[in-house]
Design an enzyme around this catalytic site. Structure first.
Site, mmCIF file in Angstrom:
data_model
loop_
_atom_site.group_PDB
_atom_site.id
_atom_site.type_symbol
_atom_site.label_atom_id
_atom_site.label_comp_id
_atom_site.label_asym_id
_atom_site.label_seq_id
_atom_site.Cartn_x
_atom_site.Cartn_y
_atom_site.Cartn_z
ATOM 1 N N GLU A 1 -16.228 6.029 4.340
ATOM 2 C CA GLU A 1 -15.544 5.429 5.496
ATOM 3 C C GLU A 1 -15.473 6.420 6.639
ATOM 4 O O GLU A 1 -15.815 7.599 6.483
ATOM 5 C CB GLU A 1 -14.140 4.944 5.107
ATOM 6 N N ARG B 1 0.826 -1.213 0.000
ATOM 7 C CA ARG B 1 0.000 0.000 0.000
ATOM 8 C C ARG B 1 0.856 1.257 0.000
ATOM 9 O O ARG B 1 0.497 2.272 -0.600
ATOM 10 C CB ARG B 1 -0.965 -0.009 1.194
ATOM 11 N N LYS C 1 -2.683 6.563 1.366
ATOM 12 C CA LYS C 1 -2.602 6.938 2.782
ATOM 13 C C LYS C 1 -1.671 8.150 2.899
ATOM 14 O O LYS C 1 -0.524 8.028 3.328
ATOM 15 C CB LYS C 1 -2.104 5.747 3.606
HETATM 16 N N1 PLP Z 1 -9.291 4.113 6.526
HETATM 17 C C1 PLP Z 1 -8.523 5.117 6.958
HETATM 18 C C2 PLP Z 1 -8.841 6.475 6.500
HETATM 19 C C3 PLP Z 1 -7.423 4.849 7.792
HETATM 20 O O1 PLP Z 1 -6.645 5.830 8.229
HETATM 21 C C4 PLP Z 1 -7.164 3.529 8.192
HETATM 22 C C5 PLP Z 1 -6.017 3.228 9.027
HETATM 23 O O2 PLP Z 1 -5.021 2.748 8.595
HETATM 24 C C6 PLP Z 1 -8.017 2.528 7.732
HETATM 25 C C7 PLP Z 1 -9.067 2.849 6.908
HETATM 26 C C8 PLP Z 1 -7.784 1.117 8.106
HETATM 27 O O3 PLP Z 1 -6.775 0.534 7.356
HETATM 28 P P1 PLP Z 1 -5.911 -0.663 7.933
HETATM 29 O O4 PLP Z 1 -6.871 -1.708 8.325
HETATM 30 O O5 PLP Z 1 -5.051 -1.074 6.820
HETATM 31 O O6 PLP Z 1 -5.167 -0.119 9.077
HETATM 32 C C1 COI Z 2 -4.123 3.146 11.456
HETATM 33 O O1 COI Z 2 -5.074 2.485 11.847
HETATM 34 O O2 COI Z 2 -2.996 2.672 11.304
HETATM 35 C C2 COI Z 2 -4.292 4.552 11.150
HETATM 36 O O3 COI Z 2 -3.489 5.040 10.435
HETATM 37 C C3 COI Z 2 -5.432 5.275 11.708
HETATM 38 C C4 COI Z 2 -5.104 6.616 12.279
HETATM 39 C C5 COI Z 2 -4.240 6.562 13.489
HETATM 40 C C6 COI Z 2 -4.639 7.572 11.258
#
Ligand code: PLP
Ligand code: COI
Length: 339
Positions: A219, A80, A183
């Protein structure tokens, strides 16, 4: 090191002993450098400061029931970060370098990995920034990749207790064909006003709708959205949301449990038909949702009437944590054991 109160850690910055860094210059990445200081020496014209060339990741390491340390799906975070880097024209970090850096931060800071069973984990924060100087709007030629980490507790203070969310229509987090699937820091900057207002109004987080029509669920500020309806796990299919690794994993776990998984657009009105709703992510794990209030119409969708997480969310949560902490067979090979 003074005693750490593992069971009461917040989700926040925690100073540990080491971070690691690599530098991209003259067309190649340097070896990893181990550092103790928390500062970065940056050129004042670095593109991360002016033009938002910045992307980050978040992943966790856990001390398992057998004492081993497991990182959860770091290869997916590496992938990612490549996607994010390409999305805003930064130099991608090779997967090997990404994983080596994460492993090193875990090993070097081993004493900060929470013990098994205290409800805490070690959060890793990889960061990639444009460090080369530009004044014209152009990608940098130099980049810094760094990883730091620290022990954390639950993202939402209530832990696994349901929290309220607020739908907003007067702010968008990302543009319809914008950077939502990357991200990058700018997405989070754009979410701050709505998020802080939601907190002031008594909500844990914002639920953003698609920014073209304000009709479909996108989301939450820091997490993906999922809902349970009968035997179905339903989650939005949208171009403007982050591909959550937790959500991908929960979809697989749900399928393994014999549930049907649907990825499709979800209209706001459908919220009243769901049995359970959750926000999911690395930091949030699964945060069950108690109710969702649409700030513009005042409409309230009550999900949890008794203030407890629903049975399916609870099962999914236990299965995910069980795999991460080595209690349940990791049949998809998600964990990387750090030795
Ligand atoms: N959506 C957003 C905007 C986020 O910041 C995060 C955090 O990482 C997620 C979703 C969840 O992604 P992940 O499960 O890969 O941490
Ligand atoms: C994560 O879950 O890793 C995130 O980045 C969420 C937040 C702390 C930005």
């Amino acid at each position: 090191m003074s005693q750490i109160d593992w069971a009461n850690l917040p989700f926040g910055y925690f100073k540990t002993d080491y971070n690691v860094r690599a530098y991209y210059k003259d067309g190649k990445w340097s070896d990893l450098e181990v550092r103790q200081d928390e500062m970065i020496n940056l050129h004042m014209a670095a593109t991360c400061l002016h033009y938002g060339q910045e992307a980050f990741e978040g992943l966790k390491a856990f001390r398992g029931v057998d004492g081993k340390i497991r990182m959860f799906r770091p290869d997916e975070n590496a992938k990612r970060l490549v996607l994010s880097a390409n999305g805003i024209m930064m130099q991608p970090v090779p997967t090997d370098l990404f994983i080596e850096a994460c492993k090193k931060v875990v090993k070097l800071n081993e004493k900060y990995i929470p013990p098994y069973g205290v409800g805490a984990s070690f959060y890793l924060r990889p960061l990639l920034i444009g460090s080369g100087a530009q004044v014209g709007v152009k990608p940098a030629k130099e980049y810094v990749f760094l990883v730091f980490g620290g022990p954390v507790g639950p993202y939402f203070k209530s832990g696994f207790k349901p929290v309220p969310m607020q739908i907003v229509k007067d702010y968008d987090r990302v543009a319809p064909l914008g950077t939502g699937l990357f991200k990058v820091g700018g997405n989070y900057a754009a979410s701050l006003k709505a998020s802080e207002r939601a907190h002031d109004e008594g909500f844990s987080t914002v639920l953003f709708l698609d920014s073209k029509e304000h009709k479909y669920i996108d989301e939450a500020g820091p997490a993906n959205f999922f809902a349970i309806k009968g035997n179905k796990y339903i989650t939005p299919d949208s171009h403007s949301i982050l591909r959550s690794i937790t959500n991908m994993s929960l979809q697989q776990i749900a399928a393994d449990m014999g549930m049907e998984v649907e990825r499709r657009p979800i209209e706001e009105e459908e919220l009243s038909t769901f049995d359970e709703i959750g926000a999911c992510g690395t930091a949030a794990v699964i945060s069950p949702i108690s109710k969702i209030v649409d700030r513009s119409t005042g409409k309230e969708y009550v999900v949890s009437k008794d203030g407890e997480a629903g049975p399916v969310s609870t099962k999914l949560y236990k299965a995910l944590r069980g795999i991460q902490e080595g209690e349940i067979e990791d049949k998809h090979g998600w964990n990387l054991i750090v030795e």
